[in-house]
Design a protein around this motif. Structure first.
Motif, PDB file in Angstrom:
ATOM      1  N   GLY A 164      -0.009  55.683  56.082  1.00 22.08           N
ATOM      2  CA  GLY A 164       0.940  55.623  57.197  1.00 22.08           C
ATOM      3  C   GLY A 164       1.852  54.416  57.099  1.00 22.08           C
ATOM      4  O   GLY A 164       3.064  54.506  57.369  1.00 22.08           O
ATOM      5  N   ILE A 165       1.303  53.265  56.685  1.00 24.41           N
ATOM      6  CA  ILE A 165       2.114  52.057  56.525  1.00 24.41           C
ATOM      7  C   ILE A 165       3.122  52.231  55.398  1.00 24.41           C
ATOM      8  O   ILE A 165       4.272  51.795  55.497  1.00 24.41           O
ATOM      9  N   VAL A 166       2.704  52.888  54.316  1.00 17.62           N
ATOM     10  CA  VAL A 166       3.634  53.173  53.224  1.00 17.62           C
ATOM     11  C   VAL A 166       4.805  54.016  53.741  1.00 17.62           C
ATOM     12  O   VAL A 166       5.971  53.772  53.398  1.00 17.62           O
ATOM     13  N   LEU A 167       4.512  54.993  54.590  1.00 18.44           N
ATOM     14  CA  LEU A 167       5.574  55.828  55.157  1.00 18.44           C
ATOM     15  C   LEU A 167       6.490  55.008  56.065  1.00 18.44           C
ATOM     16  O   LEU A 167       7.716  55.228  56.092  1.00 18.44           O
ATOM     17  N   PHE A 168       5.922  54.067  56.808  1.00 20.64           N
ATOM     18  CA  PHE A 168       6.758  53.235  57.676  1.00 20.64           C
ATOM     19  C   PHE A 168       7.638  52.293  56.862  1.00 20.64           C
ATOM     20  O   PHE A 168       8.766  51.986  57.263  1.00 20.64           O
ATOM     21  N   GLN A 169       7.151  51.836  55.727  1.00 25.40           N
ATOM     22  CA  GLN A 169       8.003  51.037  54.851  1.00 25.40           C
ATOM     23  C   GLN A 169       9.113  51.907  54.255  1.00 25.40           C
ATOM     24  O   GLN A 169      10.252  51.445  54.088  1.00 25.40           O
ATOM     25  N   LEU A 170       8.781  53.164  53.965  1.00 32.42           N
ATOM     26  CA  LEU A 170       9.820  54.101  53.523  1.00 32.42           C
ATOM     27  C   LEU A 170      10.851  54.302  54.623  1.00 32.42           C
ATOM     28  O   LEU A 170      12.057  54.389  54.362  1.00 32.42           O
ATOM     29  N   ARG A 171      10.389  54.374  55.865  1.00 32.05           N
ATOM     30  CA  ARG A 171      11.304  54.498  57.000  1.00 32.05           C
ATOM     31  C   ARG A 171      12.253  53.307  57.070  1.00 32.05           C
ATOM     32  O   ARG A 171      13.464  53.462  57.301  1.00 32.05           O
TER      33      ARG A 171
END
Length: 372
Positions: free
Chosen positions: A146-153
């Motif tokens: 989830g954190i990886v996705l938020f960094q992608l965001r």
């Protein structure tokens, strides 16, 4: 977990040290670049007219583009602006060049005209919702994903601004306050942050931190020696310790809401003040070409202005999100939130007080020509 905690800790610590050293290095060279080379403080629409009226001394300054070996299309030091000085280190020095590389490789700005900046903004809201759902999971690997996705965001948040500037032929980071893209980007960012905080809130509600007294009877241990435990892994370790632990109660949901609410308040206050000072500094130093160029340039190059903007690189909302992401990734979410939910306000007060003092001085110097 995705890998053993000791290995993860070593890798994260090494990466963190590398990033810190890199950011200090880039800040140093950014300051030297501003002091020793031409800077472009003109509104893009009036740039040609303003350049004709610039002073001889300004023209004699060397051009940074002529001496750097890194192309200015990906070099974050080429076009320093007010917003560029106030953007957090990760976005400015890492995600910014990556956005330029991706844009050059895919041709988003020039060939993929059907992809608009607003479409990218809407897409990173979807990414944030998926990431928030993963943050509610009890499994640490899922939360890390989830954190990886938020960094992608956050990367996509940089990309939409980069594409918008490239299509308008704007050099450097700038806020176009009041435009449709400005409001769409702001609303999408707000939704993304709300999604992240809700995901963390739900996780802590379902997996509340525990309080306990270690090794000493509860009735005899002072309150200030209370220990709070954040993860099931820590609890298991304490259970297996020889001295054992006597648990008190779980942290209440009301307390969790209070801590997250105070941290969210910091985020909101940081966002409002950060955008306010970007707008003020841009109006005085960049957008208003009626003011004397020499005085505007002197104010922009001053050490106190660089210091004031450096404070905002640390306490702006993006920096808060990066720190929170690191805490979640390391499974120290509650420890971080509990540590920062009050102390962060002090950092904001210092940044706001410094900027308020500086704004008056810059206005006095630039508008009236009086030393401030």
């Amino acid at each position: 977990m995705m890998w053993p905690s000791s290995q993860a800790s070593k890798i994260l610590l090494f990466l963190l040290l590398v990033i810190i050293v890199y950011c200090i290095y880039m800040d140093t060279f950014l300051f030297l670049r501003i002091q020793n080379y031409k800077i472009d403080l003109y509104d893009p629409v009036e740039n040609a007219t303003q350049q004709e009226s610039s002073t001889k001394s300004a023209k004699e300054q060397p051009c940074y583009e002529d001496v750097t070996w890194i192309p200015c299309t990906i070099n974050p030091l080429c076009h320093p602006t007010v917003k560029g000085l106030m953007v957090d280190h990760i976005n400015h020095y890492i995600y910014g060049p990556l956005c330029a590389i991706v844009d050059i490789g895919l041709g988003i700005s020039e060939r993929m005209l059907f992809i608009t900046p607003n479409m990218i903004s809407f897409f990173h809201v979807f990414i944030a919702c998926v990431g928030a759902n993963l943050l509610t999971c009890q499994n640490l690997a899922a939360r890390r994903l989830g954190i990886v996705l938020f960094q992608l965001r956050m990367f996509l948040d940089d990309l939409d601004g980069h594409v918008a500037r490239e299509r308008k032929h704007i050099k450097g980071e700038r806020s176009e306050v009041g435009t449709m893209g400005y409001w769409v980007d702001g609303i999408c960012d707000f939704i993304g942050v709300i999604a992240m905080m809700l995901g963390i809130l739900i996780y802590l509600k379902n997996n509340p931190p525990r309080r306990g007294y270690k090794g000493t009877p509860v009735s005899t241990l002072p309150y200030h020696q209370l220990k709070e435990i954040n993860s099931s892994e820590d609890i298991e370790k304490e259970h297996t310790a020889e001295i054992g632990i006597s648990y008190k109660t779980k942290v209440t949901f009301q307390r969790i809401v209070q801590v997250i609410g105070l941290f969210s308040g910091q985020m909101l206050l940081s966002s409002l003040t950060w955008n306010r000072y970007i707008d003020i500094y841009q109006d005085v130093l960049e957008n208003c070409t009626n003011y004397d160029i020499v005085r505007r340039e002197a104010a922009f190059k001053s050490g106190i202005f660089f210091f004031a903007t450096a404070l905002w690189r640390i306490v702006n909302p993006h920096s808060y999100l990066h720190l929170l992401s690191l805490a979640v990734f390391c499974d120290k979410t509650w420890v971080f939130l509990k540590t920062i939910h009050y102390s962060g306000y002090l950092c904001l007060v210092v940044a706001v007080a410094t900027s308020e003092y500086l704004v008056d001085g810059i206005r006095t110097f630039v508008i009236n020509g009086v030393e401030g």
